[in-house]
Design a protein around this motif. Sequence first.
Motif, PDB file in Angstrom:
ATOM      1  N   TRP A 147       0.846  -1.209   0.000  1.00 34.74           N
ATOM      2  CA  TRP A 147       0.000   0.000   0.000  1.00 34.74           C
ATOM      3  C   TRP A 147       0.878   1.255   0.000  1.00 34.74           C
ATOM      4  O   TRP A 147       0.657   2.183  -0.786  1.00 34.74           O
ATOM      5  CB  TRP A 147      -0.914   0.007   1.217  1.00 34.74           C
ATOM      6  CG  TRP A 147      -1.771   1.239   1.264  1.00 34.74           C
ATOM      7  CD1 TRP A 147      -1.411   2.477   1.749  1.00 34.74           C
ATOM      8  CD2 TRP A 147      -3.103   1.385   0.766  1.00 34.74           C
ATOM      9  NE1 TRP A 147      -2.440   3.377   1.597  1.00 34.74           N
ATOM     10  CE2 TRP A 147      -3.487   2.729   0.993  1.00 34.74           C
ATOM     11  CE3 TRP A 147      -4.009   0.501   0.172  1.00 34.74           C
ATOM     12  CZ2 TRP A 147      -4.736   3.219   0.636  1.00 34.74           C
ATOM     13  CZ3 TRP A 147      -5.265   0.987  -0.184  1.00 34.74           C
ATOM     14  CH2 TRP A 147      -5.618   2.325   0.048  1.00 34.74           C
ATOM     15  N   TYR A 151      -0.105   3.445  -3.280  1.00 32.92           N
ATOM     16  CA  TYR A 151      -1.295   4.287  -3.276  1.00 32.92           C
ATOM     17  C   TYR A 151      -1.050   5.665  -3.874  1.00 32.92           C
ATOM     18  O   TYR A 151      -1.821   6.132  -4.717  1.00 32.92           O
ATOM     19  CB  TYR A 151      -1.868   4.419  -1.864  1.00 32.92           C
ATOM     20  CG  TYR A 151      -3.115   5.277  -1.833  1.00 32.92           C
ATOM     21  CD1 TYR A 151      -4.232   4.920  -2.585  1.00 32.92           C
ATOM     22  CD2 TYR A 151      -3.173   6.447  -1.091  1.00 32.92           C
ATOM     23  CE1 TYR A 151      -5.377   5.700  -2.593  1.00 32.92           C
ATOM     24  CE2 TYR A 151      -4.315   7.232  -1.088  1.00 32.92           C
ATOM     25  CZ  TYR A 151      -5.412   6.855  -1.841  1.00 32.92           C
ATOM     26  OH  TYR A 151      -6.542   7.633  -1.857  1.00 32.92           O
ATOM     27  N   THR A 176      -4.598  -5.000  -0.942  1.00 33.54           N
ATOM     28  CA  THR A 176      -5.574  -4.251  -0.158  1.00 33.54           C
ATOM     29  C   THR A 176      -6.219  -3.125  -0.955  1.00 33.54           C
ATOM     30  O   THR A 176      -6.924  -2.288  -0.392  1.00 33.54           O
ATOM     31  CB  THR A 176      -4.930  -3.672   1.110  1.00 33.54           C
ATOM     32  OG1 THR A 176      -3.754  -2.927   0.742  1.00 33.54           O
ATOM     33  CG2 THR A 176      -4.544  -4.779   2.071  1.00 33.54           C
ATOM     34  N   PRO A 178      -4.843  -0.550  -3.279  1.00 36.88           N
ATOM     35  CA  PRO A 178      -4.381   0.824  -3.480  1.00 36.88           C
ATOM     36  C   PRO A 178      -4.774   1.399  -4.836  1.00 36.88           C
ATOM     37  O   PRO A 178      -5.219   2.551  -4.914  1.00 36.88           O
ATOM     38  CB  PRO A 178      -2.861   0.734  -3.323  1.00 36.88           C
ATOM     39  CG  PRO A 178      -2.525  -0.716  -3.470  1.00 36.88           C
ATOM     40  CD  PRO A 178      -3.714  -1.457  -2.960  1.00 36.88           C
ATOM     41  N   VAL A 181      -8.801   1.680  -5.060  1.00 38.24           N
ATOM     42  CA  VAL A 181      -9.319   2.833  -4.318  1.00 38.24           C
ATOM     43  C   VAL A 181      -9.053   4.122  -5.092  1.00 38.24           C
ATOM     44  O   VAL A 181      -9.939   4.977  -5.236  1.00 38.24           O
ATOM     45  CB  VAL A 181      -8.691   2.901  -2.913  1.00 38.24           C
ATOM     46  CG1 VAL A 181      -9.029   4.216  -2.226  1.00 38.24           C
ATOM     47  CG2 VAL A 181      -9.172   1.724  -2.065  1.00 38.24           C
ATOM     48  N   TYR A 203      -8.155  -8.099   4.845  1.00 42.55           N
ATOM     49  CA  TYR A 203      -7.431  -6.835   4.776  1.00 42.55           C
ATOM     50  C   TYR A 203      -8.097  -5.886   3.786  1.00 42.55           C
ATOM     51  O   TYR A 203      -8.112  -4.666   4.002  1.00 42.55           O
ATOM     52  CB  TYR A 203      -5.969  -7.090   4.391  1.00 42.55           C
ATOM     53  CG  TYR A 203      -5.287  -8.067   5.329  1.00 42.55           C
ATOM     54  CD1 TYR A 203      -4.740  -7.624   6.529  1.00 42.55           C
ATOM     55  CD2 TYR A 203      -5.218  -9.427   5.033  1.00 42.55           C
ATOM     56  CE1 TYR A 203      -4.129  -8.516   7.409  1.00 42.55           C
ATOM     57  CE2 TYR A 203      -4.619 -10.321   5.892  1.00 42.55           C
ATOM     58  CZ  TYR A 203      -4.077  -9.862   7.089  1.00 42.55           C
ATOM     59  OH  TYR A 203      -3.486 -10.751   7.955  1.00 42.55           O
ATOM     60  N   THR A 207      -9.846  -1.935   4.152  1.00 40.78           N
ATOM     61  CA  THR A 207      -9.745  -0.825   3.200  1.00 40.78           C
ATOM     62  C   THR A 207     -11.129  -0.334   2.802  1.00 40.78           C
ATOM     63  O   THR A 207     -11.387   0.880   2.734  1.00 40.78           O
ATOM     64  CB  THR A 207      -8.971  -1.270   1.940  1.00 40.78           C
ATOM     65  OG1 THR A 207      -7.663  -1.681   2.305  1.00 40.78           O
ATOM     66  CG2 THR A 207      -8.889  -0.151   0.921  1.00 40.78           C
ATOM     67  N   HIS A 211     -12.330   3.548   3.575  1.00 41.05           N
ATOM     68  CA  HIS A 211     -12.563   4.494   2.484  1.00 41.05           C
ATOM     69  C   HIS A 211     -14.044   4.590   2.098  1.00 41.05           C
ATOM     70  O   HIS A 211     -14.375   5.220   1.101  1.00 41.05           O
ATOM     71  CB  HIS A 211     -11.715   4.104   1.275  1.00 41.05           C
ATOM     72  CG  HIS A 211     -10.250   4.310   1.485  1.00 41.05           C
ATOM     73  ND1 HIS A 211      -9.606   5.471   1.118  1.00 41.05           N
ATOM     74  CD2 HIS A 211      -9.305   3.516   2.062  1.00 41.05           C
ATOM     75  CE1 HIS A 211      -8.325   5.382   1.448  1.00 41.05           C
ATOM     76  NE2 HIS A 211      -8.112   4.211   2.020  1.00 41.05           N
TER      77      HIS A 211
END
Length: 333
Positions: A147, A151, A176, A178, A181, A203, A207, A211
Amino acid sequence: MLPSNLETAVLGVITTPVLHLADRHHVFAHLTAAGPARAEDIAQALRLDADTLERMLLLLTAHQILHRTPTGHYEVGPDVQPFLDPGDPHYIGGFLTHLVQETAPRTPALGAYLRHGKTAVDGPDARPFASLYRDEQSTRRFLTAMWDLSYAPSRELAALGDLTTSTHLIDVGGATGPFAVAALHHAPALEATVFDLPQVEPYLDETRKAHRLADRLHFTPGDFFTDELPEGDCIAFGYILSDWPDPTCAQLLRKAHRACRPHGHVLVMDRLFDDTRQGPLATSAMNLTMHLETQGRHRTAHEFTALLHDAGFTRCEVRESSGDKHLIVGYSD
């Protein structure tokens, strides 16, 4: 006196663990929150030994990571602060932990690889990610590192990825999430599915909650070696193909072509060697860590586009970011 490039390389064996220790003991977080401070004041606030701390701070000052004022106050340089501030999307603390606790202990294997070759040393049935997922602590540490590495650059890469016309992103080996998202924030009409090993799901749930993406971020468990990929109009490989040799990458990209809806596209996000393979430095360094930790390597843009063409993607474009991770787009039609 050693040339500066050689001096940096020789003494890096000391500097990287010191950088990690300072981060682990919240030195940079303290300086970011409280402002410039003397070593004894930082040590008192964080309950550390002042002499040891000042020696570490002097080393980081010599590397221009910290600045020391004439009054003996230390402050984080503005150019590096985003990467050392745990509250910033550019924070690299998890990656530092991975380098020190996972990568560094593997480096002695290079001697055996050099003499005998990686396959002969590791054996034909090596499972490069087994140790990274060996227990809950190791899994979390690895996913945190991914991440931290991914990210911040993903936000720029998502903007380069033609996502506003897509409806469903499949993030292959997306960990997860990144990139997923970042893509969902960039394209409000998009939905995304992370396709990864079953043990990653808890995990990703964290996230999704953090978010507030419960209705748009999904998870499908699977193994991309044995399973077909879920169908979508955008298939993303974020730093996945550099983990594997060319035949494996070709297999994964053929699966992506089958999973890609008409007029869809695939996104390959990775570090790139320049055409002469003389750099960049980060790509060259991570190319060696791929040899230690995975079965892959880093490639030039031309090598990636050749793999995409062979998998059936008829048109390919290279889109460079402002950072060290770039985007190769392959269109299915």
